[in-house]
Design a protein around this motif. Structure first.
Motif, PDB file in Angstrom:
ATOM      1  N   ASP A 116      50.657  13.273 104.978  1.00 21.97           N
ATOM      2  CA  ASP A 116      50.661  11.908 104.453  1.00 21.97           C
ATOM      3  C   ASP A 116      50.874  10.893 105.594  1.00 21.97           C
ATOM      4  OD1 ASP A 116      51.002   9.542 103.161  1.00 21.97           O
ATOM      5  OD2 ASP A 116      52.445  10.297 101.683  1.00 21.97           O
ATOM      6  N   GLN A 118      51.241   7.793 105.493  1.00 26.30           N
ATOM      7  CA  GLN A 118      52.125   6.662 105.168  1.00 26.30           C
ATOM      8  C   GLN A 118      53.593   6.972 105.494  1.00 26.30           C
ATOM      9  OE1 GLN A 118      51.016   5.968 101.050  1.00 26.30           O
ATOM     10  NE2 GLN A 118      49.946   4.120 101.690  1.00 26.30           N
ATOM     11  N   LEU A 119      53.886   8.248 105.658  1.00 26.09           N
ATOM     12  CA  LEU A 119      55.267   8.631 105.960  1.00 26.09           C
ATOM     13  C   LEU A 119      55.523   8.542 107.459  1.00 26.09           C
ATOM     14  CD1 LEU A 119      55.636  11.782 103.672  1.00 26.09           C
ATOM     15  CD2 LEU A 119      56.684   9.548 103.304  1.00 26.09           C
ATOM     16  N   SER A 120      56.785   8.258 107.783  1.00 24.85           N
ATOM     17  CA  SER A 120      57.144   8.162 109.193  1.00 24.85           C
ATOM     18  C   SER A 120      57.186   9.552 109.830  1.00 24.85           C
ATOM     19  CB  SER A 120      58.516   7.503 109.329  1.00 24.85           C
ATOM     20  OG  SER A 120      59.504   8.384 108.850  1.00 24.85           O
ATOM     21  N   ARG A 124      58.219  13.046 107.860  1.00 21.72           N
ATOM     22  CA  ARG A 124      57.330  14.216 107.768  1.00 21.72           C
ATOM     23  C   ARG A 124      57.990  15.454 108.350  1.00 21.72           C
ATOM     24  NH1 ARG A 124      51.440  12.714 109.743  1.00 21.72           N
ATOM     25  NH2 ARG A 124      52.370  10.946 110.803  1.00 21.72           N
TER      26      ARG A 124
END
Lengths: 202, 180
Positions: A116, A118-120, A124
């Protein structure tokens, strides 16, 4: 004594206050791994009637039913029949397939989630580490059975796991996690395929 | 054997508010310990529900096999915080009584006696509350953030006060021994 010396002395004296005993956590079995051990140890002791009772009334069977769609067909019925027949090797094989499937599904989910964008980076890596912990909890239970049948699969899973754990702990890009996670899923899928009754003709 | 020429120490009782603080702390420890047992199920249920209501705080992913380990660790630490409050409040209550008695008896100068007794009382009574605070913060802020808040609000200032007071008292007692 100078004021700065006194301050240093006070700071040195207070330093232990930065350490607090907050208890230790030792991960425990969940209901499925507990039930697995109940069944396994009963089988090892030759108490198949006890093992069958643990299986029929325990959460492992309920979970097998809940995940029936992603498991090889007839796994639950075959395990039940093997327990009733007192066939220890078949019980072990079917339990191995079940836990390999649990670990594979987690690896697939982990691969998807760690991708993903959008995750930092940290988020992650944290997700990856948590999934790896859950994967190992299940795979570790059947690694010996896997190694007995196919040591290359066992080594491949362990290597991929170590690689993924390195990415989850290290500062490297968590995108690197995806490859070893995919490898775990792929190797376990092959193991499940090759161990299913249809392929073995059993 | 004490030499006949040495004057025996006349133990002095610390100020009553100090003793009251210590006794109340021990009462809190006992009440806390009993409540932990009596309301264990309710406390666990409350903490679990509060954590489930804040999935982002605890990094819950909605995957049972992953989340149960996170929840289990947080609940174990929540319980550990309550146990450590019980343990430290009992212990620090006794430390306050014993150490302030030593300070009241052996620290002859009010300039050192008063701050030592104040630091021991405030530090000793405040420190165990950090564990209670940590437990209460875990469901809302998570393990690490809750710990950091409890550290900076309670453990470091109150624990530091106690340690400073104890070193100070140790120095005074050593000095007294040296002079005698």
């Amino acid at each position: 004594m100078s004021p700065s010396g006194a301050l240093l002395l006070v700071l040195a004296a207070v330093a232990p206050a930065f350490a607090h005993h907050v208890g230790a956590y030792v991960p425990t079995d969940n209901e499925i791994t507990t039930n697995f051990k109940q069944i396994k140890f009963s089988v090892q002791a030759g108490k198949f009637d006890v093992a069958l009772r643990f299986f029929e009334t325990g959460p492992l069977r309920a979970d097998m039913r809940a995940r029936a769609g992603s498991l090889p067909r007839g796994l639950e019925a075959g395990l039940s029949a093997a327990l009733a027949a007192g066939d220890a090797a078949e019980v072990e094989r079917r339990l191995m397939v079940f836990f390999a499937a649990l670990a594979r599904d987690l690896a697939l989910d982990a691969e998807r989630r760690t991708a993903d964008p959008q995750l930092s980076h940290d988020a992650r890596a944290a997700i990856g580490a948590r999934f790896l912990e859950a994967i190992w909890r299940y795979y570790n239970l059947v690694d010996f059975a896997v190694a007995q049948r196919d040591d290359k699969t066992s080594v491949a899973v362990r290597l991929a796991f170590d690689e993924a754990a390195g990415y989850a702990k290290g500062t490297a890009a968590p995108a690197g996690l995806r490859e070893p996670l995919a490898r775990i899923a792929q190797v376990l899928s092959v193991l499940i395929e090759s161990s299913t009754p249809a392929r073995r003709g059993s | 054997m004490i030499p006949a020429s040495r004057t025996p120490v006349q133990w002095r009782v610390p100020p009553v508010p100090v003793l009251l603080t210590a006794v109340v702390l021990i009462v809190c420890a006992e009440a806390g310990g009993a409540s932990m047992v009596r309301f264990k199920l309710e406390l666990t249920r409350w903490a679990r529900n509060a954590m489930l209501a804040r999935p982002a705080v605890h990094g819950l992913l909605g995957v049972r096999d992953v989340d149960e380990r996170v929840l289990d660790e947080a609940l174990v630490k929540f319980d550990a915080g309550l146990r450590l409050f019980h343990l430290h409040a009992e212990g620090m209550g006794l430390v306050i009584v014993a150490m302030t008695t030593v300070a009241a008896t052996l620290a002859s100068s009010p300039a050192s006696r008063r701050p030592i007794i104040a630091l021991l009382t405030v530090g000793g009574a405040g420190y165990p509350l950090g564990y209670l605070l940590w437990s209460g913060l875990i469901p809302y802020y998570g393990l690490e953030r809750g710990k950091t808040i409890a550290e900076w609000l309670v453990w470091i200032p109150f624990g530091g006060a106690t340690i400073v007071a104890l070193w100070w008292l140790a120095g005074l007692v050593a000095l007294r021994l040296w002079h005698h």
